[in-house]
Motif scaffolding. Structure first.
Motif, PDB file in Angstrom:
ATOM      1  N   THR A 155       0.856  -1.179   0.000  1.00  0.00           N
ATOM      2  CA  THR A 155       0.000   0.000   0.000  1.00  0.00           C
ATOM      3  C   THR A 155       0.895   1.232   0.000  1.00  0.00           C
ATOM      4  N   GLU A 156       0.297   2.393  -0.150  1.00  0.00           N
ATOM      5  CA  GLU A 156       1.075   3.632  -0.109  1.00  0.00           C
ATOM      6  C   GLU A 156       1.705   3.841   1.256  1.00  0.00           C
ATOM      7  N   ALA A 157       1.099   3.254   2.286  1.00  0.00           N
ATOM      8  CA  ALA A 157       1.620   3.408   3.645  1.00  0.00           C
ATOM      9  C   ALA A 157       2.577   2.292   4.033  1.00  0.00           C
ATOM     10  N   GLY A 158       2.866   1.394   3.102  1.00  0.00           N
ATOM     11  CA  GLY A 158       3.739   0.274   3.404  1.00  0.00           C
ATOM     12  C   GLY A 158       2.992  -1.039   3.322  1.00  0.00           C
ATOM     13  N   GLU A 159       3.685  -2.124   3.613  1.00  0.00           N
ATOM     14  CA  GLU A 159       3.060  -3.442   3.528  1.00  0.00           C
ATOM     15  C   GLU A 159       2.094  -3.660   4.697  1.00  0.00           C
ATOM     16  N   GLN A 160       0.970  -4.297   4.374  1.00  0.00           N
ATOM     17  CA  GLN A 160      -0.006  -4.658   5.388  1.00  0.00           C
ATOM     18  C   GLN A 160      -0.464  -6.090   5.140  1.00  0.00           C
ATOM     19  N   THR A 161      -1.076  -6.698   6.149  1.00  0.00           N
ATOM     20  CA  THR A 161      -1.506  -8.085   6.061  1.00  0.00           C
ATOM     21  C   THR A 161      -2.963  -8.187   6.487  1.00  0.00           C
ATOM     22  N   VAL A 162      -3.736  -8.930   5.706  1.00  0.00           N
ATOM     23  CA  VAL A 162      -5.103  -9.240   6.083  1.00  0.00           C
ATOM     24  C   VAL A 162      -5.208 -10.751   6.271  1.00  0.00           C
ATOM     25  N   GLU A 163      -5.916 -11.152   7.321  1.00  0.00           N
ATOM     26  CA  GLU A 163      -6.032 -12.569   7.666  1.00  0.00           C
ATOM     27  C   GLU A 163      -7.485 -13.014   7.571  1.00  0.00           C
ATOM     28  N   GLY A 164      -7.694 -14.184   6.995  1.00  0.00           N
ATOM     29  CA  GLY A 164      -9.049 -14.719   6.893  1.00  0.00           C
ATOM     30  C   GLY A 164      -9.092 -15.852   5.892  1.00  0.00           C
ATOM     31  N   ARG A 165     -10.257 -16.053   5.287  1.00  0.00           N
ATOM     32  CA  ARG A 165     -10.393 -17.094   4.272  1.00  0.00           C
ATOM     33  C   ARG A 165     -10.538 -16.444   2.905  1.00  0.00           C
ATOM     34  N   VAL A 166      -9.921 -17.041   1.913  1.00  0.00           N
ATOM     35  CA  VAL A 166     -10.000 -16.538   0.553  1.00  0.00           C
ATOM     36  C   VAL A 166     -11.283 -17.053  -0.088  1.00  0.00           C
ATOM     37  N   LEU A 167     -12.159 -16.139  -0.457  1.00  0.00           N
ATOM     38  CA  LEU A 167     -13.415 -16.505  -1.099  1.00  0.00           C
ATOM     39  C   LEU A 167     -13.253 -16.671  -2.601  1.00  0.00           C
ATOM     40  N   ALA A 168     -12.328 -15.945  -3.191  1.00  0.00           N
ATOM     41  CA  ALA A 168     -12.119 -16.024  -4.633  1.00  0.00           C
ATOM     42  C   ALA A 168     -10.715 -15.551  -4.949  1.00  0.00           C
ATOM     43  N   ALA A 169     -10.177 -16.045  -6.060  1.00  0.00           N
ATOM     44  CA  ALA A 169      -8.850 -15.657  -6.527  1.00  0.00           C
ATOM     45  C   ALA A 169      -8.876 -15.578  -8.041  1.00  0.00           C
ATOM     46  N   ASP A 170      -8.020 -14.744  -8.600  1.00  0.00           N
ATOM     47  CA  ASP A 170      -7.980 -14.648 -10.057  1.00  0.00           C
ATOM     48  C   ASP A 170      -6.650 -15.162 -10.593  1.00  0.00           C
ATOM     49  N   ALA A 171      -6.527 -15.181 -11.906  1.00  0.00           N
ATOM     50  CA  ALA A 171      -5.362 -15.769 -12.552  1.00  0.00           C
ATOM     51  C   ALA A 171      -4.091 -14.978 -12.281  1.00  0.00           C
TER      52      ALA A 171
END
Length: 425
Positions: free
Chosen positions: A76-92
């Motif tokens: 992000t513009e403010a630096g790296e961040q992490t979100v935790e949870g379950r992946v509902l969808a992913a793209d190629a």
């Protein structure tokens, strides 16, 4: 969101005689320029930073039934961040749609991803107590929690108002789910507690909601966020100011009397409207960020939005004619054309644009009302089909029209029958 109230703002005033004379406070009008801004807001907060959901992302690989916990680190513009949870969808490209344990959704594009880690621990939504604790940690000091079977209400107004609000919303939840179950639609209990934040006054609400609502903040009394899965509102009674001025508390009976008044009806209807969205997206009727036509999403919420708070009678709003929407529809009959219905079926644009929103919301209510009354089985099947739509996968305009006509028939004769029904109501 629903532009329900009439243009212009009014205020209650005068000496304190009855609660309805003193406590109403500012009645903030919701004009057409506030249409669906919060409902359509594609954003969420991560560590205080706002992330806009890119509308150009097309998620192709849907991760149905994903149970593992994933940690997605992104730039992000403010630096790296992490979100935790379950992946509902992913793209190629490696992009992810991530649902956190509190029900919030985050989109990370492939080019932003810096790393993805998974573990064997199963994903589990927060329980009500942990959920409430997490919400309180995010809110300013002074908030408390009131919990019911389905709702976690965080508030910094009176406990009586929080109780009144939760009671209203539980009645809505019961009526909404019973309605669809009678129609043969299998719903499920919300996976996450239904979060509601009630601010003591309009100024606090506006300040805390500015990021989500932008320029619409001053004209909105409540909104539901697709990203956070929360409803925000403020105490409509003005009890906070009354308590500061007099030192007296407002009872639940006072609140019921006040909010059953004609002046409060459009405000309460707006809260019901936004809470209807929240229930629909949490019980299996609809999926957040799925390509569901706005005429269905918003028209359905308008159909449900009018409460009857008369003492001893409870919730009786489902299926009642929405007089405000009917009046607007009838005003437009002089220039009526079937093209009006075709326009909202084919595109969300009429409901999103300021110039056309007020009329389009009335058309959407009328279309839902007509279909529920005249083609109920087809309507339920159409809703069922839309409930299976996956997040962030758009349908072309011609498919929207064909989906509609496959269920309900040609638009032109249907539109004429709809107009005739509205004239007779």
């Amino acid at each position: 969101m629903n532009p329900t109230a009439e243009p212009g703002a009014t205020t209650g005033g005068g000496a304190h005689r009855e609660p309805t004379a003193e406590l109403l406070g500012p009645v903030l009008a919701i004009g057409a320029d506030t249409l669906a801004r919060s409902f359509a807001s594609r954003s969420t907060k991560i560590d205080g930073m706002r992330r806009r959901l890119p509308i150009f992302v097309v998620l192709l690989l849907v991760a149905d039934g994903a149970t593992a916990i994933d940690r997605v680190t992104f730039a992000t513009e403010a630096g790296e961040q992490t979100v935790e949870g379950r992946v509902l969808a992913a793209d190629a490209t490696g992009g992810r749609l991530v649902e956190s344990s509190d029900g919030a959704l985050t989109v990370v594009t492939g080019e932003e991803v810096r790393g993805v880690e998974s573990d064997d621990a199963p994903f589990a939504p927060l329980g009500a107590d942990a959920f409430a604790e997490a919400m309180l940690a995010e809110l300013p000091e002074g908030f408390q929690v009131y919990q019911t079977a389905h709702y976690v209400v965080c508030y910094n107004t009176s406990r009586e108002y929080a109780q009144w609000t939760s009671s209203l919303l539980e009645r809505l939840h019961k009526a909404f789910t019973a309605y669809w179950q009678r129609a043969g639609f299998e719903l499920h209990e919300p996976e996450f507690p239904l979060a509601v934040i009630v601010y003591s006054n309009a100024d606090q609400y506006a300040q805390e909601s500015r990021d989500e609502l932008g320029s619409a903040t001053g004209a909105v009394v409540g909104h539901y966020s697709l990203a956070t899965n929360r409803v925000r509102m403020y105490d409509l009674t003005g009890a906070d100011q009354f308590r500061r001025n007099t030192g007296a508390r407002v009872s639940r009976r006072d609140i019921s009397r006040l909010l059953a008044s004609p002046a409060a009806e459009p405000l309460v209807a707006t809260i019901i409207h936004e809470a209807t969205h929240q229930i629909a997206f949490n019980c299996g009727l609809q999926q957040r960020y799925a390509d569901i036509p706005l005429w269905l999403l918003e028209g359905m919420a308008v159909y449900f939005e009018t409460p009857d708070l008369s003492a001893g009678r409870g919730w009786r709003g489902i299926g009642k004619v929405n007089q405000r929407r009917l009046a607007i529809f009838r005003q437009n009959l002089r220039t009526w054309s079937p093209a009006r219905i075709a326009a909202i079926v084919a595109s969300d644009k009429p409901l999103r644009e300021t110039r056309t929103a007020n009329d389009a919301y009335s058309d959407a209510w009328a279309l839902n009302y007509y279909l529920i009354q005249r083609q109920p089985k087809q309507y339920v099947e159409y809703v069922r089909m839309m409930s299976e739509r996956k997040p962030l996968r758009s349908a072309p305009e011609d498919q929207r029209i064909s989906d509609f006509t496959d269920h309900f028939g040609d638009l032109a004769p249907l539109s004429r029958e709809l107009a005739e029904l509205m004239q007779r109501l």
